[in-house]
Scaffold this motif. Structure first.
Motif, PDB file in Angstrom:
ATOM      1  N   UNK A 100       0.822  -1.217   0.000  1.00  0.00           N
ATOM      2  CA  UNK A 100       0.000   0.000   0.000  1.00  0.00           C
ATOM      3  C   UNK A 100       0.850   1.258   0.000  1.00  0.00           C
ATOM      4  N   UNK A 101       1.981   1.190   0.726  1.00  0.00           N
ATOM      5  CA  UNK A 101       2.846   2.381   0.842  1.00  0.00           C
ATOM      6  C   UNK A 101       3.773   2.540  -0.345  1.00  0.00           C
ATOM      7  N   UNK A 102       3.804   1.551  -1.228  1.00  0.00           N
ATOM      8  CA  UNK A 102       4.781   1.583  -2.307  1.00  0.00           C
ATOM      9  C   UNK A 102       6.188   1.287  -1.811  1.00  0.00           C
ATOM     10  N   UNK A 103       6.301   0.591  -0.694  1.00  0.00           N
ATOM     11  CA  UNK A 103       7.617   0.229  -0.148  1.00  0.00           C
ATOM     12  C   UNK A 103       8.112  -1.086  -0.730  1.00  0.00           C
ATOM     13  N   UNK A 104       9.249  -1.529  -0.255  1.00  0.00           N
ATOM     14  CA  UNK A 104       9.717  -2.830  -0.714  1.00  0.00           C
ATOM     15  C   UNK A 104      10.373  -3.625   0.410  1.00  0.00           C
ATOM     16  N   UNK A 105       9.844  -4.800   0.638  1.00  0.00           N
ATOM     17  CA  UNK A 105      10.467  -5.776   1.525  1.00  0.00           C
ATOM     18  C   UNK A 105      10.972  -6.877   0.610  1.00  0.00           C
ATOM     19  N   UNK A 106      12.160  -7.378   0.847  1.00  0.00           N
ATOM     20  CA  UNK A 106      12.603  -8.533   0.065  1.00  0.00           C
ATOM     21  C   UNK A 106      13.319  -9.524   0.977  1.00  0.00           C
ATOM     22  N   UNK A 107      12.573 -10.480   1.478  1.00  0.00           N
ATOM     23  CA  UNK A 107      13.128 -11.511   2.357  1.00  0.00           C
ATOM     24  C   UNK A 107      13.736 -12.681   1.577  1.00  0.00           C
ATOM     25  N   UNK A 108      13.673 -12.614   0.244  1.00  0.00           N
ATOM     26  CA  UNK A 108      14.038 -13.800  -0.546  1.00  0.00           C
ATOM     27  C   UNK A 108      15.528 -14.139  -0.448  1.00  0.00           C
ATOM     28  N   UNK A 109      16.379 -13.111  -0.317  1.00  0.00           N
ATOM     29  CA  UNK A 109      17.821 -13.413  -0.220  1.00  0.00           C
ATOM     30  C   UNK A 109      18.108 -14.223   1.032  1.00  0.00           C
ATOM     31  N   UNK A 110      17.620 -13.697   2.178  1.00  0.00           N
ATOM     32  CA  UNK A 110      17.862 -14.441   3.414  1.00  0.00           C
ATOM     33  C   UNK A 110      17.124 -15.778   3.401  1.00  0.00           C
ATOM     34  N   UNK A 111      15.920 -15.789   2.842  1.00  0.00           N
ATOM     35  CA  UNK A 111      15.170 -17.048   2.751  1.00  0.00           C
ATOM     36  C   UNK A 111      15.977 -18.095   2.002  1.00  0.00           C
ATOM     37  N   UNK A 112      16.604 -17.683   0.889  1.00  0.00           N
ATOM     38  CA  UNK A 112      17.396 -18.619   0.084  1.00  0.00           C
ATOM     39  C   UNK A 112      18.653 -19.048   0.837  1.00  0.00           C
TER      40      UNK A 112
END
Lengths: 313, 442
Positions: B367-379
């Protein structure tokens, strides 16, 4: 050989109890064949008590309770594991009781939890089991009944309070003030935020250990009803899963919540961290303080009535 | 070389997550509604890929995370799984209009994920982990925001694929939340803040645990093909599950990476199967014990067990140069000094639910137009667990780069009902079990 002798003794005691129907029967020890587990059952004489009034100006009636046996300790992880794993089911029970004629195979089990349901407090044999729903606790009673042939169930609210009072009419069985609570109970004042092995404190006058504190204990009643123990019904069956009644308070509660008359209402938030949907019928995720003890009426109901006590919401 | 992501972006993001988490709980519902107005197209369409208990749970949380989200598509390999998931959600959301999955938007089969993802703005990926790299890549290529469950792959080629898609998600400014929910749990976040402020000094060692009785077994049914049997009983097959050191114990291994702020340089360990040895139990072990060595010299002992009647323990402990810390997923986190005296006890606030928080944060960020990217740590945390499995199966020391660059592929790139499963039973119905000293891990 030892088991045999014990089994015969138990069978004899049971016969005596049932035939006489007298209020002053002896306690006994239930064994589970195929395990080294035992459940001490304290004899609770029939009688009456006067509950504290819950509404101003309303005079509570006198509650009458029939004689029963009550497990002198809270049900432990050791016992509950036997129910979860079902590894001793096929072991024939010596001196099996004759009240319940139900194949143990026909009783469905509870799911095996993926996580540590003690939330870090430990699942050692002597710790009280927690995080169990009323449905699961009742299923344990049904399984134990099928295994032993004796009719076990959760206590009604009236039975629980009557047994906790042990013939006294003060807020605690030992008096009005909580000063000596630590001799009898694990509560917020001495528990260090965790439950403890069952039976380490002094029992109440009727031989019930940890009747206050350690884990809160399930009853058969629904919470909305303030009329438990009224003459018309033995208990108020739940119409929905929540809120149900637990008694006795737990390791995390203060003295007020441990009084004879204090009631705890179950709450959906106790399952909130269950990541599955629909949520588990058998386990809470956030109520490690929710445990139980069991009773066995000295005059069991008709077999056709068993499900009224076992099939709870 | 092996830890460029963790101390940088993931740490920043975690701090941001903790501040936002605190403010989100104070926002009344009408503020969320107002926030939704920020986006031109205010309705967020949701697709669920993988309709088991966890996927359905995640969908339930997503539907509660935002006032204007609607479940529009579902995909599962099996019609019965999809139907029971749909029925329980439809019942729970009756009258809210939040569950509107038309019959034609319920997709059954191996390819259903594409059609479901095509119809949505946000997708939940909750199938068994072997499929995740392919589902995640497709979602990102098509510009979808993603909630995906851990682990994110079962082999190194899958990990590399997820990392590639993670970079693409950055380019496209997509939000990706991975279901390592301790990163969204108040008392873990607060404990880590204290550790970063020096509460126990520098971490030198640790022990992480997932010891339990094990999980469900789905017996073989008459008329089932071998592939259908393995899909129904997926937990016991490495190509789809990756073994329980990955499927469950990743949570605790990930906490070690997170708290130490590095990924390990090597792993060595042992494991096997002693109790769970039947034909019903596929090829996975029932216990693993791994020693992870980190670039800073810290050593973490990891143990996971699926054996009924043994001690339950799920949690983590770490010892530092100035004290120690104990955490577990549900209880109170505790910090001790070097004499073992308790310095802090950190509990979650009443009503806090990290599984819900994951979705609150995901939708708020969208909604805020932000970005979370947990995929690096997830991988990378998934690879840490895979590296542990490589070590226990082979009995060899496995280095990080060796694991990351491994060409050993467990999961076929495409799977259809014509695919022959990579593991097949012998004449007695038993599957080959990895043998230390013989198993080629990398």
């Amino acid at each position: 050989m030892k088991i045999m002798i014990q089994g015969i003794a138990i069978g004899w005691l049971c016969l005596l109890a049932i035939s006489s129907g007298n209020a002053q029967e002896a306690g006994y020890t239930e064994t589970l064949a195929g395990t080294n587990l035992e459940i001490d059952m304290a004899a609770i004489p029939g009688g009456t008590y006067t509950p504290a009034s819950r509404q101003a100006g309303v005079s509570p009636g006198i509650v009458r309770v029939d004689p029963f046996w009550m497990s002198s300790r809270e049900i432990t992880w050791g016992l509950y594991q036997a129910f979860l794993q079902r590894s001793a089911d096929s072991e024939p029970q010596p001196a099996r009781g004759s009240e319940v004629n139900l194949e143990v195979d026909a009783v469905s089990g509870a799911t095996i939890p993926y996580v540590d349901m003690s939330l870090g407090m430990g699942t050692g044999e002597e710790f009280p089991v927690g995080n169990v729903t009323r449905k699961a606790a009742s299923l344990f009673c049904k399984w134990l009944s099928a295994k032993t042939g004796n009719f076990y169930r959760l206590p009604t609210e009236a039975e629980w309070e009557y047994a906790a009072r042990a013939g006294t009419d003060t807020p605690y069985f030992f008096g009005s003030r909580p000063d000596s609570l630590g001799r009898y109970a694990w509560y917020s004042g001495n528990s260090d935020g965790t439950y403890h092995p069952v039976g380490k404190k002094q029992p109440n006058p009727w031989g019930l250990y940890d009747i206050y504190g350690n884990v809160a204990e399930w009853t058969l009643d629904r919470f909305e009803s303030g009329a438990f123990g009224n003459a018309a019904s033995e208990f108020e069956p739940p119409v929905a899963e929540y809120p149900g009644v637990l008694r006795g308070g737990s390791y995390r509660d203060g003295p007020e919540a441990l009084k004879n008359a204090a009631r705890l209402a179950s709450n959906p938030v106790w399952k909130q961290r269950d990541p599955q949907f629909p949520r588990s019928k058998f386990w809470f995720t956030d109520a490690p303080f929710a445990g139980f003890r069991i009773v066995r009426p000295q005059n069991p109901p008709e077999a056709s009535d068993f499900s009224r006590y076992w099939d709870t919401k | 070389m092996n830890n460029p992501d963790l101390p940088g972006p993931s740490r920043r993001k975690f701090i941001k997550a903790s501040t936002l988490a605190a403010s989100a709980t104070m926002l009344p519902a009408f503020d969320l509604q107002a926030m939704a107005g920020i986006l031109k197209n205010s309705k967020l369409k949701l697709a669920l890929v993988g309709c088991g208990g966890r996927g359905t749970g995640a969908a339930n949380q997503a539907l509660q995370a935002d006032p204007d989200v609607e479940l529009v598509a579902m995909a599962d390999l099996f019609e019965d799984r999809l139907a029971s998931s749909y029925n329980s959600l439809a019942e729970a959301y009756q009258g809210t209009g939040k569950v509107r999955v038309k019959e034609k938007n319920k997709f059954v089969g191996f390819d259903g994920f594409k059609k479901a993802i095509d119809l949505a703005d946000v997708v939940i990926l909750a199938t068994p982990p072997g499929f995740r790299p392919y589902h995640f890549t497709y979602a990102v290529e098509n510009g979808r925001h993603v909630f995906m469950e851990k682990p994110v792959a079962t082999d190194a080629p899958g990990i590399r694929k997820v990392l590639e898609a993670a970079r693409l998600a950055d380019e496209k400014n997509l939000n990706v939340v991975v279901g390592l929910q301790r990163h969204y749990q108040e008392n873990y976040i607060q404990t880590l803040e204290k550790l970063r402020a020096g509460a126990i000094g520098k971490i030198r060692s640790g022990q992480v645990y997932w010891n339990s009785a094990g999980v469900w077994v789905r017996p073989r049914e008459a008329g089932q093909s071998e592939l259908e049997y393995q899909m129904r009983n997926w937990y016991y097959f490495n190509w789809v599950c990756g073994d329980h050191i990955l499927e469950q114990h990743i949570h605790n291994i990930d906490v070690a990476n997170w708290f130490i702020g590095e990924y390990p340089v090597s792993a060595q360990g042992m494991g096997g199967r002693l109790v769970r040895t039947g034909a019903d139990h596929g090829e996975i072990y029932d216990h693993h014990f791994v020693e992870y060595t980190y670039p800073s010299g810290a050593v973490v002992a990891s143990q996971c067990r699926h054996q009924p009647g043994t001690m339950y323990r799920v949690g983590e402990c770490f010892q530092g140069t100035a004290g120690s810390v104990e955490t577990n997923d549900a209880g109170v986190a505790k910090i001790f000094d070097l004499e073992g005296r308790e310095q802090a006890a950190i509990a979650n606030s009443e009503g806090h639910n990290p599984y819900q928080e994951e979705h609150n944060r995901l939708f708020a960020s969208i909604r805020e137009g932000g970005q979370i990217n947990d995929a690096y740590n997830g991988a990378k945390s998934t690879l840490t667990a895979i590296m542990g499995r490589m070590a226990t199966y082979s009995g060899q020391v496995i280095g990080w780069d060796e694991a990351m660059n491994s060409e050993v592929r467990l999961m076929p790139e495409t799977v259809s009902w014509e695919t022959t499963p990579p593991s097949l039973p012998d004449a007695d119905g038993k599957y080959p079990v990895p043998m230390p000293g013989q198993y080629q891990a990398v």
